[in-house]
Design a protein around this motif. Structure first.
Motif, PDB file in Angstrom:
ATOM      1  N   ASP A  57      12.450  13.032  -6.518  1.00 41.64           N
ATOM      2  CA  ASP A  57      11.659  12.018  -7.232  1.00 41.64           C
ATOM      3  C   ASP A  57      12.187  10.758  -7.543  1.00 41.64           C
ATOM      4  N   GLY A  58      13.626  10.828  -7.761  1.00 41.20           N
ATOM      5  CA  GLY A  58      14.273   9.668  -8.257  1.00 41.20           C
ATOM      6  C   GLY A  58      14.301   8.847  -6.977  1.00 41.20           C
ATOM      7  N   THR A  59      14.604   9.315  -5.508  1.00 42.49           N
ATOM      8  CA  THR A  59      14.556   8.565  -4.537  1.00 42.49           C
ATOM      9  C   THR A  59      13.130   8.078  -4.365  1.00 42.49           C
TER      10      THR A  59
ATOM     11  N   HIS B 251       0.901  -1.244   0.054  1.00 38.18           N
ATOM     12  CA  HIS B 251      -0.118   0.010   0.021  1.00 38.18           C
ATOM     13  C   HIS B 251       0.730   1.046   0.187  1.00 38.18           C
ATOM     14  N   ALA B 252       1.826   1.282   0.900  1.00 39.21           N
ATOM     15  CA  ALA B 252       2.970   2.293   0.935  1.00 39.21           C
ATOM     16  C   ALA B 252       3.533   2.554  -0.338  1.00 39.21           C
ATOM     17  N   TYR B 253       3.894   1.505  -1.060  1.00 39.91           N
ATOM     18  CA  TYR B 253       4.662   1.817  -2.260  1.00 39.91           C
ATOM     19  C   TYR B 253       3.881   2.517  -3.363  1.00 39.91           C
ATOM     20  N   SER B 254       2.400   2.012  -3.358  1.00 40.37           N
ATOM     21  CA  SER B 254       1.415   2.557  -4.362  1.00 40.37           C
ATOM     22  C   SER B 254       1.220   4.033  -3.916  1.00 40.37           C
ATOM     23  N   LEU B 255       1.374   4.533  -2.735  1.00 37.43           N
ATOM     24  CA  LEU B 255       1.101   5.919  -2.445  1.00 37.43           C
ATOM     25  C   LEU B 255       2.241   6.665  -2.764  1.00 37.43           C
ATOM     26  N   VAL B 256       3.420   6.146  -2.456  1.00 32.30           N
ATOM     27  CA  VAL B 256       4.770   7.004  -2.997  1.00 32.30           C
ATOM     28  C   VAL B 256       4.893   7.164  -4.264  1.00 32.30           C
ATOM     29  N   HIS B 257       4.397   5.951  -5.010  1.00 33.60           N
ATOM     30  CA  HIS B 257       4.350   6.372  -6.418  1.00 33.60           C
ATOM     31  C   HIS B 257       3.229   7.196  -7.333  1.00 33.60           C
ATOM     32  N   ASP B 258       1.925   7.126  -6.596  1.00 35.68           N
ATOM     33  CA  ASP B 258       0.747   7.861  -6.679  1.00 35.68           C
ATOM     34  C   ASP B 258       1.124   9.318  -6.645  1.00 35.68           C
ATOM     35  N   ASP B 259       1.717   9.760  -5.846  1.00 30.37           N
ATOM     36  CA  ASP B 259       1.886  10.919  -5.326  1.00 30.37           C
ATOM     37  C   ASP B 259       2.944  11.903  -6.157  1.00 30.37           C
ATOM     38  N   LEU B 260       3.636  11.116  -6.815  1.00 31.70           N
ATOM     39  CA  LEU B 260       5.015  11.628  -7.659  1.00 31.70           C
ATOM     40  C   LEU B 260       4.191  12.867  -8.488  1.00 31.70           C
TER      41      LEU B 260
ATOM     42  N   ASP C 117       1.130  15.269  -5.301  1.00 29.41           N
ATOM     43  CA  ASP C 117       0.700  15.575  -4.145  1.00 29.41           C
ATOM     44  C   ASP C 117       1.782  15.775  -3.165  1.00 29.41           C
ATOM     45  N   ASP C 118       1.820  17.026  -2.420  1.00 27.98           N
ATOM     46  CA  ASP C 118       2.918  17.436  -1.577  1.00 27.98           C
ATOM     47  C   ASP C 118       2.713  16.773  -0.154  1.00 27.98           C
ATOM     48  N   LEU C 119       1.497  16.340   0.093  1.00 33.74           N
ATOM     49  CA  LEU C 119       0.999  16.140   1.438  1.00 33.74           C
ATOM     50  C   LEU C 119       0.604  14.613   1.655  1.00 33.74           C
ATOM     51  N   ARG C 120       0.983  13.995   2.601  1.00 34.07           N
ATOM     52  CA  ARG C 120       0.440  12.560   2.854  1.00 34.07           C
ATOM     53  C   ARG C 120       0.343  12.263   4.399  1.00 34.07           C
TER      54      ARG C 120
ATOM     55  N   THR D 274      -7.553  17.794   8.800  1.00 35.80           N
ATOM     56  CA  THR D 274      -7.898  16.555   9.319  1.00 35.80           C
ATOM     57  C   THR D 274      -7.572  15.168   8.381  1.00 35.80           C
ATOM     58  N   VAL D 275      -8.040  15.224   7.172  1.00 39.02           N
ATOM     59  CA  VAL D 275      -7.806  14.395   6.087  1.00 39.02           C
ATOM     60  C   VAL D 275      -6.440  13.915   5.915  1.00 39.02           C
ATOM     61  N   GLY D 276      -5.506  15.017   6.079  1.00 36.77           N
ATOM     62  CA  GLY D 276      -4.105  14.917   6.151  1.00 36.77           C
ATOM     63  C   GLY D 276      -3.623  14.820   4.462  1.00 36.77           C
ATOM     64  N   LYS D 277      -4.460  15.246   3.512  1.00 41.15           N
ATOM     65  CA  LYS D 277      -4.154  15.014   2.263  1.00 41.15           C
ATOM     66  C   LYS D 277      -5.007  16.259   1.614  1.00 41.15           C
ATOM     67  N   ALA D 278      -4.612  16.515   0.371  1.00 36.93           N
ATOM     68  CA  ALA D 278      -5.170  17.446  -0.363  1.00 36.93           C
ATOM     69  C   ALA D 278      -6.820  17.073  -0.418  1.00 36.93           C
ATOM     70  N   VAL D 279      -7.817  17.966  -0.728  1.00 35.57           N
ATOM     71  CA  VAL D 279      -9.107  17.574  -0.765  1.00 35.57           C
ATOM     72  C   VAL D 279      -9.829  18.446  -1.975  1.00 35.57           C
ATOM     73  N   GLY D 280     -10.787  18.022  -2.465  1.00 37.54           N
ATOM     74  CA  GLY D 280     -11.641  18.766  -3.529  1.00 37.54           C
ATOM     75  C   GLY D 280     -10.741  18.499  -4.948  1.00 37.54           C
ATOM     76  N   LYS D 281      -9.907  17.739  -4.948  1.00 36.22           N
ATOM     77  CA  LYS D 281      -9.285  17.665  -6.333  1.00 36.22           C
ATOM     78  C   LYS D 281     -10.032  16.880  -7.449  1.00 36.22           C
ATOM     79  N   ASP D 282     -10.769  16.051  -7.054  1.00 39.33           N
ATOM     80  CA  ASP D 282     -11.476  15.143  -7.977  1.00 39.33           C
ATOM     81  C   ASP D 282     -12.596  16.310  -8.359  1.00 39.33           C
TER      82      ASP D 282
END
Lengths: 289, 289
Positions: A103-105, A73-82, A88-91, A227-235
């Motif tokens: 980005d490379g790291t 799950h963490a791998y998918s988030l790290v790549h999704d946030d790229l 996304d800047d915040l997770r 509260t959510v801890g990440k960006a909202v309203g993006k969709d």
């Protein structure tokens, strides 16, 4: 109590991941791996632990697939946030891996976390029978790869350039891959460890996964970024079809509640022993993060 | 003949990968996966096939780890070529995945190829014994993850910002991870399928992997971009320590030749049956691509 169980399992999984990663040298990639698996609700790992308890599987075994699914799950988030994906800047209220390092790291951190997920279910300490370990690993591959999570992500990207917004059927298929497949795998893992019938947990998690995504779509509209801890309203900003845009807020809430009921019904063969998992289903549609 | 064997195995592996991927829908991610595994020498897959032949393992089994290692190798190339990593536009003489599609697709293509690699060695058709499949998959994880290939890549990135160029010892450690680990896994896979002693093939491939990297460094200095099929001269431009910068061209050539001799010696228990693998060792230091 469900929240106590969730907190206790999350802490246990965190310790296990730290243990596994502490033998590695202090390179940015390894630090990034530790950072990416730290925190979060660890709902998927919790589902593994609870599914294992239902079948009297020792915690010392269950901790391996629980930690594995959190790594995946963490791998998918790290790549999704790229930047080249969701940018996304915040997770979890903290800078994403590519913001904290580069980005490379972040690419390497995600790659290594995926590998780690497979290594953990294949560790002999996970189960004495190689048949069970191989079954866990193969099903994890199917849930996370081109027939599961990555397929859902690919459908999601294709939807962004499609002529028409997705239908309810298409968005349900997309969700079943993108978030559903790992949730189903998590709930089934305990039954796999016990070589028991998977069906009740499959049905539970299929309904739960869909309810989870509907709740996410509701949070994206109603949630508070802090509260959510990440960006909202993006969709909504992107004019993307979501369960809320298709069903309306009330319709989405109603559908989520029906799914939670269906999830709980699926666990009736387990009787009272399934109480914590039933509570978990309620939680996913009432959470604010 | 070695080149015939290499060509025949490469074709067989390519067909297998096409078969495995043909059931998937025509999304850019799936097309990108097919594109990324097409072509190339398939030296790693060839090592699997030949190692299996040495132990009379049926080709129908060996094809799974052979295709798996090519999928893992392709994943690493797709991610390495990204702008945030090595930023290469050309691979095997064709546009890299992120140039043909986009960066996000390339991230997902690499992710899905890694998963596919694990799925293929875990496929029941790979071997009737789950113990063997689990062993192949766990060792593949160790060779490709934070203790193998990704570790080598992380050391490589760390070297770029280090105060001093790497020493011969450090560059050898880096290479053992970055390219050596997958080559060793490839050569060992046949012995794993046969549950035979790994040592001769481990020793062979450890020497071969190092010779391969030295040859790569020589090609980067002497090679022609059109023939090599990718950018050359990049290491020297960056002032990066390589086997050539540390040993000189002649010294590097001599060291590679010694390693090839050591590789062939390691296979003496197999006698004449190892001829094709011995020829392969000669090939890696005389290739021009």
């Amino acid at each position: 109590m469900f929240t106590d169980a969730l907190r206790r399992d999350a802490a246990r999984i965190g310790e296990h991941l730290e243990d596994v990663l502490k033998t590695n040298p202090d390179l940015p990639v390894i630090e990034g791996m530790r950072y990416a698996v730290a925190g979060g609700k660890r709902l998927r790992g919790f589902l593994v632990m609870e599914g294992a308890r239902l079948h009297d599987v020792p915690e010392a075994q269950a901790i391996w697939p629980a930690a594995a699914i959190e790594a995946i799950h963490a791998y998918s988030l790290v790549h999704d946030d790229l930047p080249c994906m969701d940018d996304d800047d915040l997770r979890r209220g903290l800078p994403t891996v590519h913001r904290k390092w580069d980005d490379g790291t972040a690419v390497l951190v995600g790659d290594a976390l995926q590998t780690l997920g497979f290594e953990m279910v294949l560790d002999p300490a996970c189960h004495p029978m190689a048949e069970v370990r191989a079954d866990l690993a193969l099903s994890l591959g199917r849930a996370s790869g081109r027939a599961g999570m990555v397929l859902g992500q690919a459908l999601d990207i294709a939807a962004e350039t499609a002529d028409a917004p997705l239908t309810l059927e298409q968005i349900t298929e997309l969700q079943a891959g993108k978030t559903g497949a790992l949730i189903v795998w998590s709930a089934e893992a305990g039954a796999r460890l016990a070589q028991a019938d998977l069906q009740p947990l499959t049905d539970y998690a299929t309904a739960l996964g869909l309810a989870f995504q509907i709740a996410d779509d509701i949070l994206d509209v109603e949630g508070d970024e802090a509260t959510v801890g990440k960006a909202v309203g993006k969709d909504a900003d992107r004019g993307k079809a979501t369960f809320v845009s298709l069903l309306g807020l009330d319709g989405a809430r109603r559908r989520a509640a029906e799914l939670v009921e269906a999830a709980c019904d699926a666990l009736s063969p387990y009787g009272d022993r399934a109480q914590t998992l039933n509570d978990a289903a309620q939680f996913v549609i009432s959470r604010d993060t």
